[in-house]
Scaffold this motif. Structure first.
Motif, mmCIF file in Angstrom:
data_model
loop_
_atom_site.group_PDB
_atom_site.id
_atom_site.type_symbol
_atom_site.label_atom_id
_atom_site.label_comp_id
_atom_site.label_asym_id
_atom_site.label_seq_id
_atom_site.Cartn_x
_atom_site.Cartn_y
_atom_site.Cartn_z
ATOM 1 N N LYS A 51 27.351 -32.898 47.968
ATOM 2 C CA LYS A 51 27.601 -31.454 47.976
ATOM 3 C C LYS A 51 27.814 -30.929 46.560
ATOM 4 O O LYS A 51 27.321 -29.855 46.194
ATOM 5 N N LYS A 52 28.545 -31.692 45.759
ATOM 6 C CA LYS A 52 28.816 -31.299 44.374
ATOM 7 C C LYS A 52 27.506 -31.215 43.589
ATOM 8 O O LYS A 52 27.273 -30.244 42.858
ATOM 9 N N VAL A 53 26.651 -32.205 43.765
ATOM 10 C CA VAL A 53 25.365 -32.226 43.062
ATOM 11 C C VAL A 53 24.500 -31.045 43.505
ATOM 12 O O VAL A 53 23.904 -30.350 42.679
ATOM 13 N N ARG A 54 24.468 -30.810 44.807
ATOM 14 C CA ARG A 54 23.653 -29.695 45.305
ATOM 15 C C ARG A 54 24.201 -28.346 44.849
ATOM 16 O O ARG A 54 23.436 -27.430 44.560
ATOM 17 N N ARG A 55 25.535 -28.232 44.754
ATOM 18 C CA ARG A 55 26.142 -27.003 44.244
ATOM 19 C C ARG A 55 25.769 -26.790 42.776
ATOM 20 O O ARG A 55 25.457 -25.686 42.354
ATOM 21 N N LYS A 56 25.785 -27.882 41.996
ATOM 22 C CA LYS A 56 25.395 -27.777 40.583
ATOM 23 C C LYS A 56 23.955 -27.286 40.454
ATOM 24 O O LYS A 56 23.644 -26.452 39.598
ATOM 25 N N ILE A 57 23.097 -27.816 41.323
ATOM 26 C CA ILE A 57 21.684 -27.414 41.280
ATOM 27 C C ILE A 57 21.538 -25.936 41.650
ATOM 28 O O ILE A 57 20.809 -25.187 40.993
ATOM 29 N N ARG A 58 22.260 -25.502 42.703
ATOM 30 C CA ARG A 58 22.210 -24.081 43.091
ATOM 31 C C ARG A 58 22.728 -23.193 41.967
ATOM 32 O O ARG A 58 22.153 -22.144 41.682
ATOM 33 N N ASN A 59 23.831 -23.614 41.331
ATOM 34 C CA ASN A 59 24.390 -22.827 40.228
ATOM 35 C C ASN A 59 23.416 -22.741 39.061
ATOM 36 O O ASN A 59 23.260 -21.688 38.438
ATOM 37 N N LYS A 60 22.759 -23.858 38.780
ATOM 38 C CA LYS A 60 21.779 -23.885 37.692
ATOM 39 C C LYS A 60 20.632 -22.918 38.000
ATOM 40 O O LYS A 60 20.221 -22.128 37.137
ATOM 41 N N GLN A 61 20.141 -22.969 39.243
ATOM 42 C CA GLN A 61 19.050 -22.078 39.648
ATOM 43 C C GLN A 61 19.495 -20.623 39.588
ATOM 44 O O GLN A 61 18.760 -19.755 39.123
ATOM 45 N N SER A 62 20.711 -20.366 40.040
ATOM 46 C CA SER A 62 21.244 -19.006 40.012
ATOM 47 C C SER A 62 21.354 -18.496 38.576
ATOM 48 O O SER A 62 21.018 -17.341 38.289
ATOM 49 N N GLN A 64 19.559 -19.501 36.032
ATOM 50 C CA GLN A 64 18.194 -19.274 35.539
ATOM 51 C C GLN A 64 17.654 -17.941 36.061
ATOM 52 O O GLN A 64 17.052 -17.170 35.302
ATOM 53 N N ASP A 65 17.887 -17.677 37.351
ATOM 54 C CA ASP A 65 17.440 -16.409 37.934
ATOM 55 C C ASP A 65 18.114 -15.229 37.255
ATOM 56 O O ASP A 65 17.477 -14.215 36.969
ATOM 57 N N SER A 66 19.414 -15.381 36.980
ATOM 58 C CA SER A 66 20.163 -14.309 36.321
ATOM 59 C C SER A 66 19.609 -14.039 34.919
ATOM 60 O O SER A 66 19.435 -12.883 34.530
ATOM 61 N N ARG A 67 19.332 -15.119 34.181
ATOM 62 C CA ARG A 67 18.758 -14.949 32.838
ATOM 63 C C ARG A 67 17.373 -14.299 32.898
ATOM 64 O O ARG A 67 17.035 -13.438 32.091
ATOM 65 N N ARG A 68 16.577 -14.686 33.901
ATOM 66 C CA ARG A 68 15.240 -14.109 34.055
ATOM 67 C C ARG A 68 15.338 -12.614 34.371
ATOM 68 O O ARG A 68 14.643 -11.798 33.759
ATOM 69 N N LYS A 70 17.820 -10.611 33.674
ATOM 70 C CA LYS A 70 18.343 -9.925 32.489
ATOM 71 C C LYS A 70 17.224 -9.705 31.478
ATOM 72 O O LYS A 70 17.104 -8.627 30.897
ATOM 73 N N LYS A 71 16.381 -10.715 31.288
ATOM 74 C CA LYS A 71 15.268 -10.597 30.343
ATOM 75 C C LYS A 71 14.299 -9.511 30.804
ATOM 76 O O LYS A 71 13.849 -8.688 29.999
ATOM 77 N N GLU A 72 13.978 -9.497 32.117
ATOM 78 C CA GLU A 72 13.091 -8.460 32.649
ATOM 79 C C GLU A 72 13.697 -7.074 32.442
ATOM 80 O O GLU A 72 12.994 -6.135 32.071
ATOM 81 N N TYR A 73 15.002 -6.970 32.674
ATOM 82 C CA TYR A 73 15.691 -5.687 32.502
ATOM 83 C C TYR A 73 15.628 -5.244 31.040
ATOM 84 O O TYR A 73 15.302 -4.090 30.740
ATOM 85 N N LEU A 74 15.923 -6.178 30.130
ATOM 86 C CA LEU A 74 15.892 -5.833 28.703
ATOM 87 C C LEU A 74 14.481 -5.490 28.241
ATOM 88 O O LEU A 74 14.289 -4.561 27.450
ATOM 89 N N ASP A 75 13.482 -6.235 28.743
ATOM 90 C CA ASP A 75 12.098 -5.919 28.391
ATOM 91 C C ASP A 75 11.747 -4.508 28.859
ATOM 92 O O ASP A 75 11.082 -3.751 28.141
ATOM 93 N N GLY A 76 12.205 -4.155 30.062
ATOM 94 C CA GLY A 76 11.972 -2.808 30.580
ATOM 95 C C GLY A 76 12.646 -1.745 29.721
ATOM 96 O O GLY A 76 12.055 -0.704 29.431
ATOM 97 N N LEU A 77 13.895 -2.026 29.314
ATOM 98 C CA LEU A 77 14.608 -1.069 28.449
ATOM 99 C C LEU A 77 13.900 -0.905 27.109
ATOM 100 O O LEU A 77 13.764 0.215 26.603
#
Length: 129
Positions: A51-62, A64-68, A70-77
Motif C-alpha cells: 500500500k505504501k509503495v502504491r501510494r508513493k506511485i500515486r503521489n508521484k503521478q499526481s 507530475q500531473d500537477s506540474r504538467r 501548471k506548465k500548461e497554465y503558465l504557457d497559456g498566460l
C-alpha cells in the motif's frame, strides 16, 4: 457405470492467485530492499508495504500531473500576455495616429477661423416664409 475402486480422483490443489505488480512497483520495492511473494495472500506487513509503495506511485503521478497542468497554465498566460502586448502596441500606434490627425484638424480649424474673422462682416438678408 460404477466406478472401479482402483481409480482415484485427483484432489484439486488450491491455486493461490498471483500477485501482479507493475514494473514501477517492482522497481520501488527493489529500491526499498523489499521482496514480496509472487502469490497471494500477503501478510499484514507485506500489505502495508505494498500500500505504501502504491501510494508513493500515486503521489508521484499526481505531482507530475500537477506540474504538467501548471506548465500548461503558465504557457497559456504567456501566450495571452504576448497577444495583449501586441494588441497594446497596435493601440498605441493607433492613438498616436489619431492624435496627429486631431492636431492637423485643429490647425486647419484655426486657419479657417482666422480667415473668416479677418473678412469684413457682410450683411445678409434673411427671408422668413
Amino acid at each position: 457405470p460404477p466406478r472401479r475402486p482402483s481409480q482415484s480422483i485427483p484432489t484439486p490443489v488450491p491455486i493461490s492467485p498471483q500477485l501482479c505488480l507493475t514494473e514501477e512497483e517492482k522497481q520501488l520495492l527493489a529500491q526499498e530492499g523489499v521482496t514480496l511473494p509472487s502469490t497471494l495472500p500477503l501478510t499484514q506487513a507485506e500489505e502495508r508495504i505494498l500500500k505504501k509503495v502504491r501510494r508513493k506511485i500515486r503521489n508521484k503521478q499526481s505531482a507530475q500531473d500537477s506540474r504538467r497542468r501548471k506548465k500548461e497554465y503558465l504557457d497559456g498566460l504567456e501566450s495571452r500576455a504576448a497577444a495583449c502586448s501586441a494588441q497594446n502596441q497596435e493601440l498605441r500606434k493607433k492613438v498616436q495616429e489619431l492624435e496627429n490627425l486631431n492636431r492637423s484638424l485643429l490647425q486647419q480649424l484655426q486657419v479657417l477661423i482666422m480667415q473668416t474673422s479677418n473678412k469684413t462682416a457682410q450683411t445678409g438678408t434673411c427671408v422668413l416664409v
